[in-house]
Design a protein around this motif. Structure first.
Motif, PDB file in Angstrom:
ATOM      1  N   ALA A 114       0.828  -1.207   0.000  1.00  0.00           N
ATOM      2  CA  ALA A 114       0.000   0.000   0.000  1.00  0.00           C
ATOM      3  C   ALA A 114       0.866   1.263   0.000  1.00  0.00           C
ATOM      4  O   ALA A 114       0.607   2.196  -0.766  1.00  0.00           O
ATOM      5  N   ILE A 115       1.889   1.286   0.840  1.00  0.00           N
ATOM      6  CA  ILE A 115       2.787   2.450   0.885  1.00  0.00           C
ATOM      7  C   ILE A 115       3.524   2.582  -0.445  1.00  0.00           C
ATOM      8  O   ILE A 115       3.658   3.681  -0.998  1.00  0.00           O
ATOM      9  N   GLY A 116       3.989   1.466  -0.981  1.00  0.00           N
ATOM     10  CA  GLY A 116       4.685   1.492  -2.268  1.00  0.00           C
ATOM     11  C   GLY A 116       3.813   2.048  -3.383  1.00  0.00           C
ATOM     12  O   GLY A 116       4.277   2.846  -4.206  1.00  0.00           O
ATOM     13  N   HIS A 117       2.545   1.641  -3.431  1.00  0.00           N
ATOM     14  CA  HIS A 117       1.632   2.162  -4.444  1.00  0.00           C
ATOM     15  C   HIS A 117       1.364   3.654  -4.247  1.00  0.00           C
ATOM     16  O   HIS A 117       1.324   4.421  -5.214  1.00  0.00           O
ATOM     17  N   TRP A 118       1.186   4.057  -3.006  1.00  0.00           N
ATOM     18  CA  TRP A 118       0.956   5.474  -2.711  1.00  0.00           C
ATOM     19  C   TRP A 118       2.150   6.323  -3.144  1.00  0.00           C
ATOM     20  O   TRP A 118       2.002   7.298  -3.887  1.00  0.00           O
ATOM     21  N   VAL A 119       3.337   5.935  -2.703  1.00  0.00           N
ATOM     22  CA  VAL A 119       4.532   6.702  -3.053  1.00  0.00           C
ATOM     23  C   VAL A 119       4.780   6.639  -4.562  1.00  0.00           C
ATOM     24  O   VAL A 119       5.176   7.632  -5.170  1.00  0.00           O
ATOM     25  N   GLY A 120       4.499   5.492  -5.179  1.00  0.00           N
ATOM     26  CA  GLY A 120       4.662   5.370  -6.630  1.00  0.00           C
ATOM     27  C   GLY A 120       3.776   6.341  -7.388  1.00  0.00           C
ATOM     28  O   GLY A 120       4.217   6.958  -8.370  1.00  0.00           O
ATOM     29  N   ARG A 121       2.535   6.503  -6.943  1.00  0.00           N
ATOM     30  CA  ARG A 121       1.631   7.480  -7.579  1.00  0.00           C
ATOM     31  C   ARG A 121       2.180   8.889  -7.447  1.00  0.00           C
ATOM     32  O   ARG A 121       2.154   9.678  -8.389  1.00  0.00           O
ATOM     33  N   VAL A 122       2.657   9.207  -6.254  1.00  0.00           N
ATOM     34  CA  VAL A 122       3.233  10.534  -6.022  1.00  0.00           C
ATOM     35  C   VAL A 122       4.472  10.724  -6.890  1.00  0.00           C
ATOM     36  O   VAL A 122       4.648  11.768  -7.524  1.00  0.00           O
ATOM     37  N   LEU A 123       5.325   9.726  -6.946  1.00  0.00           N
ATOM     38  CA  LEU A 123       6.550   9.798  -7.741  1.00  0.00           C
ATOM     39  C   LEU A 123       6.234  10.039  -9.215  1.00  0.00           C
ATOM     40  O   LEU A 123       6.858  10.889  -9.864  1.00  0.00           O
ATOM     41  N   ALA A 124       5.262   9.325  -9.759  1.00  0.00           N
ATOM     42  CA  ALA A 124       4.888   9.512 -11.162  1.00  0.00           C
ATOM     43  C   ALA A 124       4.428  10.945 -11.416  1.00  0.00           C
ATOM     44  O   ALA A 124       4.817  11.565 -12.415  1.00  0.00           O
ATOM     45  N   LEU A 125       3.631  11.486 -10.508  1.00  0.00           N
ATOM     46  CA  LEU A 125       3.169  12.863 -10.649  1.00  0.00           C
ATOM     47  C   LEU A 125       4.333  13.844 -10.574  1.00  0.00           C
ATOM     48  O   LEU A 125       4.432  14.777 -11.377  1.00  0.00           O
ATOM     49  N   ARG A 126       5.244  13.630  -9.620  1.00  0.00           N
ATOM     50  CA  ARG A 126       6.383  14.544  -9.466  1.00  0.00           C
ATOM     51  C   ARG A 126       7.305  14.496 -10.690  1.00  0.00           C
ATOM     52  O   ARG A 126       7.830  15.527 -11.117  1.00  0.00           O
ATOM     53  N   LEU A 127       7.506  13.322 -11.249  1.00  0.00           N
ATOM     54  CA  LEU A 127       8.341  13.229 -12.452  1.00  0.00           C
ATOM     55  C   LEU A 127       7.698  13.980 -13.611  1.00  0.00           C
ATOM     56  O   LEU A 127       8.380  14.676 -14.373  1.00  0.00           O
ATOM     57  N   HIS A 128       6.390  13.867 -13.737  1.00  0.00           N
ATOM     58  CA  HIS A 128       5.683  14.601 -14.788  1.00  0.00           C
ATOM     59  C   HIS A 128       5.827  16.110 -14.569  1.00  0.00           C
ATOM     60  O   HIS A 128       6.104  16.856 -15.510  1.00  0.00           O
TER      61      HIS A 128
END
Length: 145
Positions: A114-128
């Motif tokens: 769950a934490i990995g998915h949450w941080v992954g979503r944030v990471l994708a947004l930040r990279l964009h």
């Protein structure tokens, strides 16, 4: 966070929180330094920044406000910040020890996922956001002719 984490996982994460404050202008972290903590903003604004050659100060990438995650580099070796962060206003936040949260993730695979998915979503947004900001800074401007 609320939409991504279950009540149980949110509760487990928040059990690790401690309240902190940053005055306006405080450097929260700098690119390349050790990433040991992360934060969830309670109030105020944090600006993520990226150093750009020949430009001082660093270029702003994104402004983060209440409920938003500040920092993801604590989750991935070599645990070094990829951006910098500064409090643009007085900031109240929840602070988390990255090593402690990683231990909890290892001990509870469902929480870890769950934490990995949450941080992954944030990471994708930040990279964009970072890509968009760098294009704004470096892409050739259309000519007026």
């Amino acid at each position: 966070m609320a939409a991504v984490l279950s009540t149980e996982h949110r509760g487990l994460l928040m059990s690790q929180a401690r309240e902190v404050n940053f005055p306006e202008g405080a450097r929260i972290f700098d690119e390349g330094t050790r990433a040991e903590s992360f934060w969830i903003v309670r109030s105020g604004t944090v600006t993520l920044q990226i150093p750009v050659a020949g430009r001082r100060p660093p270029a702003p990438v994104e402004n983060l406000g209440p409920g938003e995650l500040v920092g993801w580099s604590w989750l991935f070796p070599p645990y070094a910040w990829q951006l910098s962060a500064e409090a643009m206003t007085p900031v109240r936040a929840y602070e988390f020890d990255g090593a402690r949260v990683r231990m909890l993730m290892d001990a509870d695979p469902a929480f870890g996922s769950a934490i990995g998915h949450w941080v992954g979503r944030v990471l994708a947004l930040r990279l964009h956001q970072t890509r968009t900001r760098l294009l704004d800074l470096y892409a050739p401007r259309a000519s007026a002719s």
